[in-house]
Enzyme design. Structure first.
Site, PDB file in Angstrom:
ATOM      1  CG  PHE A 122       3.846  -5.977   3.977  1.00  0.00           C
ATOM      2  CD1 PHE A 122       3.324  -6.517   2.813  1.00  0.00           C
ATOM      3  CD2 PHE A 122       3.503  -4.679   4.320  1.00  0.00           C
ATOM      4  CE1 PHE A 122       2.471  -5.767   2.008  1.00  0.00           C
ATOM      5  CE2 PHE A 122       2.649  -3.923   3.519  1.00  0.00           C
ATOM      6  CZ  PHE A 122       2.129  -4.463   2.377  1.00  0.00           C
ATOM      7  CD  GLN A 235       5.189   4.679   6.248  1.00  0.00           C
ATOM      8  OE1 GLN A 235       4.064   4.261   6.031  1.00  0.00           O
ATOM      9  NE2 GLN A 235       6.055   4.018   6.996  1.00  0.00           N
ATOM     10  CG  HIS A 237       4.123   3.579   0.470  1.00  0.00           C
ATOM     11  ND1 HIS A 237       4.697   2.901  -0.588  1.00  0.00           N
ATOM     12  CD2 HIS A 237       3.444   2.651   1.184  1.00  0.00           C
ATOM     13  CE1 HIS A 237       4.365   1.613  -0.508  1.00  0.00           C
ATOM     14  NE2 HIS A 237       3.602   1.442   0.561  1.00  0.00           N
ATOM     15  CG  LEU A 251      -0.047   2.718  -1.751  1.00  0.00           C
ATOM     16  CD1 LEU A 251       1.191   3.438  -1.244  1.00  0.00           C
ATOM     17  CD2 LEU A 251      -0.886   2.239  -0.581  1.00  0.00           C
ATOM     18  CD  GLU A 254       6.065  -2.576   2.686  1.00  0.00           C
ATOM     19  OE1 GLU A 254       5.644  -1.438   2.935  1.00  0.00           O
ATOM     20  OE2 GLU A 254       6.691  -3.257   3.515  1.00  0.00           O
ATOM     21  NE  ARG A 310       4.962   0.739   3.902  1.00  0.00           N
ATOM     22  CZ  ARG A 310       3.643   0.732   4.116  1.00  0.00           C
ATOM     23  NH1 ARG A 310       3.073   1.728   4.764  1.00  0.00           N
ATOM     24  NH2 ARG A 310       2.904  -0.258   3.671  1.00  0.00           N
ATOM     25  CG  HIS A 376       1.285   5.815   2.694  1.00  0.00           C
ATOM     26  ND1 HIS A 376       0.170   5.639   1.910  1.00  0.00           N
ATOM     27  CD2 HIS A 376       1.398   4.677   3.430  1.00  0.00           C
ATOM     28  CE1 HIS A 376      -0.357   4.445   2.151  1.00  0.00           C
ATOM     29  NE2 HIS A 376       0.352   3.849   3.085  1.00  0.00           N
ATOM     30  NE  ARG A 411       1.239   3.051   8.889  1.00  0.00           N
ATOM     31  CZ  ARG A 411       0.983   2.316   7.792  1.00  0.00           C
ATOM     32  NH1 ARG A 411       1.006   1.000   7.835  1.00  0.00           N
ATOM     33  NH2 ARG A 411       0.713   2.917   6.650  1.00  0.00           N
TER      34      ARG A 411
END
Lengths: 602, 260
Positions: A122, A235, A237, A251, A254, A310, A376, A411
């Site tokens: 990730f 955030q 995304h 969404l 990722e 991100r 997000h 994050r």
């Protein structure tokens, strides 16, 4: 009046039944507390269910060289060093135990060849680290916790919304709520309340968040006297669906990039190579060849730039679109079809395959996806003590997305699910200990507070011909999207603040039709108060922080300022007159042995 | 590279659409027509929300993720149990009102919201996962091939569409106390197939959870939005496995003798 309300008495009341709420409830129950979980939806529908990628935990199942120190470093660097170091430390150290605990409660993660929990790549994580189940890890996690909660016999108050926290002096005495089914009120007496209400994304127009994400916990905490930390960090995304309009914001995990997917612009260029920041240059591949080799050989190659944190990827996509190299519907292309076999894609990303097929008629094994940034997650939240999740209000705890500090300015993907488990457990234990230590010296719920809460909740029925709550919500979403979005400017945020004030005034005369029984219009009118208060907190904090860092990008202050802003948190709190105040607070510095981990290339 | 992407190329023109929605509560109610603007890229839930925002602010409906992951927005569309968030308008005949009614198997609370507490009571009755004596403490070692059968069942999003469509309870309220329903047969099967579960729930399934009432018409499988093969991969295998404990003649004999 208050005598007529249903009353229930507990030691610990947990608000929210997502990952952190359920984990907190289990912990409180196991510590011997009479515990209840209150949730706005049915059990098992909380936002955690939508988490896709996985739970980051340095178990070292695939890379034995992975350990909590590497995870700690990745988390802090991903957060642009604004994280509370102690939270990042606890999270990195305890996440593996929490994952194994889920397994011992029946969770079935995907396996490695030798039968251990498999781990996936990730963004921002040095090693493949995310425990996962295909791309439906959140479902596995919430179901496991839900089944554990039910088997322990913990009270779950479903479709029950908390509108106010009740206090005795400055201590928590309970919570005031209504049942959605009947609209009737319920007073929950409890000396300890854990906020586990998740985030605030429903104040933006393009969001991956559901109707529940109205910042309830943030607002309840503010009104009860707690402080909110670094609310400017929101955030976006990088990969939300953009087409058709109905799915905009939903969404796209990722994991698509973790499993080999790449981002391309309308010219077919892998543009992320043009956006590698100095801060991550040493650990990011600078050629397609090296990036492609990394998937199989992480020891000798550096991470593809598509797997930068991100905030970096979202800004890059935003810029490509702005400069005219976007896709037909205002996104960019996310392509895994040309890079992995259809079987691999269906196996690793079944839920994405299904989602695009059903909602967009796109076969992601044969064509690229069109994606763009979507609101997000909020990094900011209630200021808590890292070890106990206690806020500064006696008896009030916060865990998961509603708590601040853990993720700093940004994050990393996969760090949310671990956060929920690690700090959910800690919050539940601390809340139970607090309740038990009080003995008979328990705070009492005052009738006057209950009456005031009831009056406030019924206000929308008293007005006739007033504003439509749906319209006010829509206008708030437009304002936050356009004026407090990915890229921010001073004068725009000032307009946003003025808009929020106007909307707050108008919301006082909001009126709803029908009666109290399962009435979404009335429910929204009450949620709207929280959304407006929290939006104001975000706009104020974003106006205050005059630098760009993580999930806060200022067009007028594009640089990251390490010497001034890198050493301080922005605090928002409610002033005695009811308005919101803002102040700075020094960022806690890590002890030397942890600070050392943050330096150097690796 | 190609930029054509299925339905994504063409502009979507708005049009008028009529939803015929059941409004009412436990005391009664009826269908009400609402006409609003809609376009083909949308799903039924989008249009229901538009009705809510513009014509009927108090229209009761459950939803959360709007992406087929949470299983909240279950309803019957033209009589068929479906998730409203996955029901694309382009799949309905144009010019014909879409009829939306609440799940019929469960008591109505209001409008499209039903009392699904039946399912939560059945969930409480499931004896929880219990690690086997071989591997009592995680981390467990389990092969991917061995966890996959249970993983299929764990895809369940608890939308209750299978419970709604199952004729054992849809038309026979009196069966409800003695019948857990397809969702929970899948849950029991998942635990039974878990490589490291140490509890035998087969006799319980047969004798108290009503597995025998299912006559495998596969209606549950047909409505499952996750494509779980509930009948083939959960119910039928469990029916076979309960035979071993409930109808094994040698065991029956032993039990009778033991009772003396």
């Amino acid at each position: 009046m208050s005598a007529s309300h249903e009353r229930r008495s507990y030691d610990v009341v947990v608000i929210g039944a997502g990952g952190s709420g359920l984990r907190a409830a289990i912990a409180a129950h196991e510590a011997g507390a009479r515990t209840a979980v209150v949730c706005k939806s049915l059990l098992g529908k909380a936002h955690t269910v939508m988490a896709e990628g996985g739970i980051a935990a340095a178990m070292g199942n695939l890379y034995p060289e992975d350990n909590w120190k590497v995870h700690f470093r990745d988390t802090m660097r991903g957060g642009k060093l604004l994280n509370h170091w102690r939270m990042a430390e606890l999270h990195a150290k305890e996440a593996p135990e929490r994952v194994w605990e889920l397994e011992s409660w029946g969770a079935l993660f995907d396996r490695t060849a030798d039968g251990l929990i498999s781990q996936r790549d990730f963004g921002g994580h040095r090693y493949a680290r995310l425990a996962h189940v295909g791309d439906r890890t959140g479902l596995e996690m919430i179901r496991t916790l839900q089944q554990r909660t039910v088997s322990l016999g913990i009270d779950v108050l479903m479709e029950c919304t908390v509108t106010d926290l009740l206090r005795d002096g400055d201590r928590i005495a309970g919570a005031f709520a209504y049942w959605r089914e009947s609209g009737r009120f319920v007073v929950l007496e409890a000396p300890a309340v854990v906020l586990a209400t998740g985030g605030i994304g429903k104040s933006w127009k393009v969001t991956s968040n559901s109707w529940e994400y109205t910042g309830d916990g943030h607002a309840l905490a503010l009104r009860a006297g707690a402080a909110l930390l670094n609310m400017e960090f929101v955030q976006f995304h990088p990969t939300g669906m953009v087409w058709p309009p109905s799915v905009r914001g939903i969404l796209v995990t990722e994991s698509v990039r973790g499993d080999g997917g790449v981002l391309r612009n309308s010219e077919g260029r892998r543009f992320m190579f043009d956006y590698i920041p100095e801060f991550f240059k040493a650990e990011t591949a600078d050629s397609e060849a090296e990036a492609d080799r990394w998937y199989d050989d992480k020891r000798n190659n550096r991470r593809p730039p598509e797997l930068l944190p991100r905030d970096e990827v979202a800004r890059a996509i935003n810029n490509e679109i702005k400069e005219g190299r976007g896709s037909p519907h205002g996104g960019v292309f996310l392509d895994i079809a040309s890079r992995r076999s259809p079987d691999y894609v269906r196996k690793r990303l079944p839920s994405m395959y299904h989602q695009f097929k059903e909602l967009a008629e796109v076969d992601i094994t044969a064509e690229p996806m069109e994606i763009g940034p979507t609101c997000h997650y909020v990094m900011g939240g209630v200021e808590v003590d890292p070890d106990t999740a206690a806020s500064r209000v006696p008896g009030l705890y916060a865990a998961g997305e509603v708590a601040g500090g853990m993720h700093g300015a940004n994050r990393l993907g996969g760090n949310s699910l671990g956060d929920l488990l690690v700090f959910g457990k800690r919050a539940g234990e601390a809340a139970a200990a607090h309740a038990s230590a009080l003995g008979s010296a328990r705070p009492a719920v005052a009738d006057a507070e209950v009456d005031a809460a009831a009056l406030g909740a019924l206000a929308p029925f008293d007005t006739e011909g007033g504003e439509n709550p749906y319209s006010i919500h829509h206008e708030l979403q437009e304002a936050m999207q356009d004026l407090v979005g990915i890229i921010r400017r001073e004068h725009e945020m000032q307009i946003a603040l003025k808009t929020i004030h106007d909307l707050s005034e108008r919301s006082k005369t909001v009126s709803v039709e029908g009666n109290r029984q399962y009435n979404p219009g009335w429910n929204l009118a009450l949620d709207l108060r929280n959304m407006l208060l929290v939006s104001e907190a975000v706009a104020l904090a974003a106006l205050e922080r005059k630098e760009s860092r993580g999930g806060h990008t200022r067009d007028d202050y594009p640089m990251t300022d390490h010497d001034f802003w890198g050493k301080r948190n922005v605090i928002v709190e409610q002033l005695p007159d009811g308005g919101l105040g803002i102040r700075h607070q020094p960022l806690p510095e890590p002890p030397p042995e942890l600070a050392e981990l943050l330096e150097g290339d690796h | 590279m190609s930029t054509s992407a299925g339905a994504t190329g063409e502009a979507l023109a708005p049009r008028e659409l009529t939803l015929r929605i059941w409004r009412g509560d436990a005391k009664g109610g009826g269908l009400v027509d609402y006409t609003v603007e809609a376009q083909d890229g949308e799903v039924v839930l989008d249009v229901v929300h538009r009705v809510q925002a513009t014509l009927a602010g108090d229209l009761a409906v459950r939803w959360n993720c709007k992406a087929g992951k949470c299983g909240s927005c279950s309803a019957e569309l033209d009589g068929r149990p479906r998730l409203m968030c996955l029901a694309r308008l382009s799949t309905f005949e144009r010019g014909v009102p879409i009829v939306i009614t609440p799940l019929r198997t469960f008591p109505v609370i209001r409008d499209l919201v039903t009392d699904v507490s039946f399912n939560y009571r059945k969930a409480e009755q499931v004896p929880a996962f219990q690690p086997s004596a071989d591997q009592p403490v995680a981390p467990f070692r389990m092969a991917q091939v061995d966890v996959e059968r249970s993983q299929e069942m764990r895809k369940c999003i608890e939308c209750w569409l299978c419970q709604d469509t199952c004729h054992v309870i849809r038309d026979h309220d009196d069966n409800k106390p003695a019948f857990s329903g397809p969702r929970f047969f899948a849950r029991y099967a998942e635990l039974d197939m878990h490589p490291n579960d140490g509890l035998d729930r087969r006799r319980l399934m047969q004798e108290e959870r009503g597995l025998g009432l299912c006559n495998i018409t596969k209606c549950c499988t047909e409505v499952c939005p996750e494509g779980i093969k509930i009948t083939d991969n959960a119910i039928i295998p469990m029916k076979e496995r309960v035979v071993d404990v409930c109808y094994d003649p040698v065991r029956l004999l032993r039990r009778r003798r033991a009772r003396g």
